[in-house]
Structures are given as structure tokens and as C-alpha cells.
Design a protein around this motif. Structure first.
Motif, short mmCIF file in Angstrom:
data_model
loop_
_atom_site.label_atom_id
_atom_site.label_comp_id
_atom_site.label_asym_id
_atom_site.label_seq_id
_atom_site.Cartn_x
_atom_site.Cartn_y
_atom_site.Cartn_z
N PHE A 1 0.81 -1.21 0.00
CA PHE A 1 0.00 0.00 0.00
C PHE A 1 0.84 1.27 0.00
CE2 PHE A 1 -3.20 -2.90 1.91
CZ PHE A 1 -4.23 -2.66 1.01
N SER A 2 2.16 1.17 0.24
CA SER A 2 2.99 2.38 0.26
C SER A 2 4.28 2.17 -0.54
CB SER A 2 3.32 2.82 1.69
OG SER A 2 4.41 2.10 2.21
N ILE A 3 4.82 3.25 -1.00
CA ILE A 3 6.06 3.23 -1.77
C ILE A 3 7.23 2.85 -0.86
CG2 ILE A 3 7.73 4.77 -2.87
CD1 ILE A 3 4.03 5.01 -3.50
N VAL B 166 10.41 -13.64 -1.74
CA VAL B 166 9.07 -13.08 -1.57
C VAL B 166 8.65 -13.16 -0.10
CG1 VAL B 166 6.62 -13.46 -2.12
CG2 VAL B 166 8.33 -13.38 -3.95
N GLU B 167 8.93 -14.26 0.56
CA GLU B 167 8.58 -14.38 1.98
C GLU B 167 9.32 -13.34 2.82
OE1 GLU B 167 6.16 -16.03 3.58
OE2 GLU B 167 5.56 -16.56 1.55
N ALA B 168 10.63 -13.20 2.59
CA ALA B 168 11.42 -12.24 3.36
C ALA B 168 10.96 -10.80 3.10
CB ALA B 168 12.91 -12.39 3.03
N GLY B 169 10.78 -10.46 1.84
CA GLY B 169 10.38 -9.10 1.49
C GLY B 169 8.98 -8.77 1.96
N SER B 170 8.06 -9.69 1.80
CA SER B 170 6.68 -9.41 2.21
C SER B 170 6.56 -9.33 3.73
CB SER B 170 5.72 -10.43 1.62
OG SER B 170 6.02 -11.73 2.06
N ALA B 171 7.40 -10.02 4.46
CA ALA B 171 7.36 -9.96 5.93
C ALA B 171 7.65 -8.54 6.42
CB ALA B 171 8.36 -10.94 6.53
N SER B 172 8.58 -7.85 5.77
CA SER B 172 8.90 -6.49 6.22
C SER B 172 7.71 -5.55 6.01
CB SER B 172 10.16 -5.96 5.53
OG SER B 172 9.92 -5.68 4.17
N ALA B 173 6.98 -5.70 4.92
CA ALA B 173 5.79 -4.87 4.67
C ALA B 173 4.64 -5.28 5.59
CB ALA B 173 5.37 -4.96 3.21
N ALA B 174 4.50 -6.56 5.85
CA ALA B 174 3.44 -7.06 6.72
C ALA B 174 3.60 -6.53 8.14
CB ALA B 174 3.41 -8.59 6.71
N GLU B 175 4.85 -6.40 8.60
CA GLU B 175 5.11 -5.87 9.95
C GLU B 175 4.49 -4.49 10.14
OE1 GLU B 175 9.31 -5.83 10.71
OE2 GLU B 175 9.46 -8.01 10.56
N LYS B 176 4.47 -3.69 9.07
CA LYS B 176 3.89 -2.35 9.14
C LYS B 176 2.41 -2.34 8.76
CE LYS B 176 7.33 1.05 8.41
NZ LYS B 176 7.86 2.07 7.50
N GLY B 177 1.85 -3.50 8.43
CA GLY B 177 0.45 -3.58 8.02
C GLY B 177 0.23 -3.05 6.62
N LEU B 178 1.27 -3.03 5.78
CA LEU B 178 1.17 -2.43 4.45
C LEU B 178 1.28 -3.43 3.31
CD1 LEU B 178 3.23 0.79 5.22
CD2 LEU B 178 0.75 0.61 4.91
N LEU B 179 1.32 -4.73 3.62
CA LEU B 179 1.37 -5.75 2.58
C LEU B 179 -0.03 -5.94 2.00
CD1 LEU B 179 2.94 -7.99 1.07
CD2 LEU B 179 2.21 -9.55 2.89
N LEU B 180 -0.14 -5.81 0.71
CA LEU B 180 -1.42 -6.03 0.03
C LEU B 180 -1.52 -7.48 -0.46
CD1 LEU B 180 -4.08 -4.93 -1.02
CD2 LEU B 180 -2.88 -4.16 -3.05
N ASN B 181 -0.46 -7.94 -1.15
CA ASN B 181 -0.48 -9.30 -1.67
C ASN B 181 0.93 -9.74 -2.04
OD1 ASN B 181 -1.53 -11.77 -2.55
ND2 ASN B 181 -3.24 -10.77 -3.61
N LYS B 182 1.11 -11.05 -2.16
CA LYS B 182 2.37 -11.64 -2.61
C LYS B 182 2.03 -12.87 -3.44
CE LYS B 182 2.78 -14.33 1.58
NZ LYS B 182 3.57 -14.76 2.69
N VAL B 183 2.79 -13.08 -4.51
CA VAL B 183 2.50 -14.18 -5.43
C VAL B 183 3.83 -14.76 -5.92
CG1 VAL B 183 1.53 -14.76 -7.69
CG2 VAL B 183 0.33 -13.16 -6.20
N VAL B 184 3.87 -16.08 -6.07
CA VAL B 184 4.98 -16.76 -6.73
C VAL B 184 4.38 -17.60 -7.85
CG1 VAL B 184 6.85 -18.43 -6.53
CG2 VAL B 184 6.44 -16.79 -4.67
N ILE B 185 4.84 -17.38 -9.07
CA ILE B 185 4.41 -18.16 -10.22
C ILE B 185 5.62 -19.00 -10.64
CG2 ILE B 185 3.52 -18.11 -12.58
CD1 ILE B 185 2.40 -15.28 -11.91
N PRO B 186 5.59 -20.32 -10.36
CA PRO B 186 6.77 -21.16 -10.61
C PRO B 186 7.23 -21.17 -12.07
CG PRO B 186 5.20 -22.30 -9.22
CD PRO B 186 4.51 -21.06 -9.72
N SER B 187 6.28 -21.14 -12.99
CA SER B 187 6.65 -21.21 -14.41
C SER B 187 5.70 -20.32 -15.21
CB SER B 187 6.56 -22.67 -14.88
OG SER B 187 6.93 -22.76 -16.23
N PRO B 188 6.01 -19.02 -15.29
CA PRO B 188 5.11 -18.11 -16.01
C PRO B 188 5.01 -18.49 -17.49
CG PRO B 188 7.10 -16.96 -15.34
CD PRO B 188 7.19 -18.34 -14.79
#
Length: 182
Positions: free
Chosen positions: A103-105, A151-173
Motif C-alpha cells: 500500500f505504500s512506496i 518473496v517471503e522475506a520481502g513481504s514480511a517487512s511490509a506485513a510488519e507495518k500492516g502495508l502488505l497487500l499481496n504476494k505471489v509466486v508463479i513457478p513457471s510463467p
């Protein structure tokens, strides 16, 4: 040599421009970007040595007061972060695709830096708030396990602030999706 970056994100364009001026006057820093973003917010991203960036961000936050949405100081920014923000990342071989959306830059840049430091991945792009309602996202690639870890490590830092909207991993786009990502 770039040693640190800092950002102040405000919900007022006028206050954002005033904060940018205060930040530049408070310390020997360079503006990487200073501009309005959706929806009517303003960001000031600076670089310099750690002490100067700390001083400038503090000045921007103090001046911005209640208009400050988010802020950060990254003392040892990963070298891939700035090219990804400016969309100048060299072409990479697309493997698994990871996406973190916030939700934030400020929270997104910290998440991207955390992700690329956590695993052997390549940042593709860090998209900052313009034309997407003020949200931000990062795309990254690498082998599936590395992308999942990043993705887990990066999204955890945003989730700590309540600013994570979503995270996705596509194994084979799908190969037809790749050109729209790169």
C-alpha cells in the motif's frame, strides 16, 4: 559512491515539495526522485552517506508531520534496487516470477531490498505508485526456491507495518506473459 537511500512519502503534494526543500537544505544529499504519485501523494527519494540521509529524512519527517504516510532509511541498499526503481534493469532470463504488492512506496522499496538480499534473485522492476492508485509492486525472478524465499522475506517487512497487500509466486510463467513483465 551510493551508500544509503532514504524516502519520505506524504499525503500532500504541497507539503511534499516543502519537505524535499527541507531535506536538501539539511544535509548533503542528492534527489533520486521527487514527484507526485497517485492518489495525490508525494515522494522524496534521496541518496548520500548514511549520516546525511538520516539527517535529511528526519528533516522531511519533522516538517511533514501529520502528512507523512511512511518513510525509511536503508543504510546499505542493494545495488540492484536503484536500477529497478528507474526501470533500467538489464534483461534477465525469466524463471519463476515473484511479485510483492504494498500500500505504500516506502514499504515496497524496503521489501524489495530485503527480498534481493535474502535470496539469489534478480529484480525486474520496482513500480512506484503512479497510475496504480498509490500502490507499489516489485517483480523478481530466479529459481523457484529462491523466489519463494525472497518473496517471503520481502513481504514480511511490509506485513510488519500492516502495508502488505499481496504476494505471489508463479513457478513457471507462461511465455506469452513474459514480454508484459520485462
Amino acid at each position: 559512491m551510493l551508500t544509503a537511500i532514504g524516502l519520505v512519502e506524504l499525503n500532500s503534494i504541497a507539503k511534499g515539495i516543502e519537505a524535499a526543500d527541507a531535506m536538501l537544505k539539511s544535509a548533503q544529499v542528492e534527489i533520486l526522485t521527487s514527484r507526485p504519485i497517485c492518489p495525490g501523494k508525494y515522494i522524496v527519494l534521496i541518496s548520500g552517506d548514511v549520516a546525511a540521509v538520516e539527517s535529511a529524512v528526519r528533516a522531511g519527517v519533522n516538517l511533514g508531520e501529520a502528512a507523512v504516510v511512511d518513510e525509511f532509511i536503508l543504510p546499505n541498499v542493494h545495488p540492484a534496487v536503484i536500477p529497478a526503481i528507474s526501470a533500467t534493469t538489464p534483461a534477465v532470463d525469466m524463471q519463476a516470477l515473484g511479485i510483492i504488492e504494498t500500500f505504500s512506496i516506502a514499504s515496497l522499496i524496503v521489501a524489495a531490498d530485503t527480498a534481493v538480499k535474502a535470496a539469489e534473485v534478480d529484480l525486474i522492476e520496482i513500480r512506484l505508485g503512479t497510475g496504480i492508485g498509490g500502490k507499489s509492486f516489485v517483480t523478481l525472478t530466479g529459481d523457484v526456491a529462491a523466489v519463494k524465499a525472497a518473496v517471503e522475506a520481502g513481504s514480511a517487512s511490509a506485513a510488519e507495518k500492516g502495508l502488505l497487500l499481496n504476494k505471489v509466486v508463479i513457478p513457471s510463467p507462461h511465455r506469452n506473459l513474459v514480454p508484459s513483465i520485462m
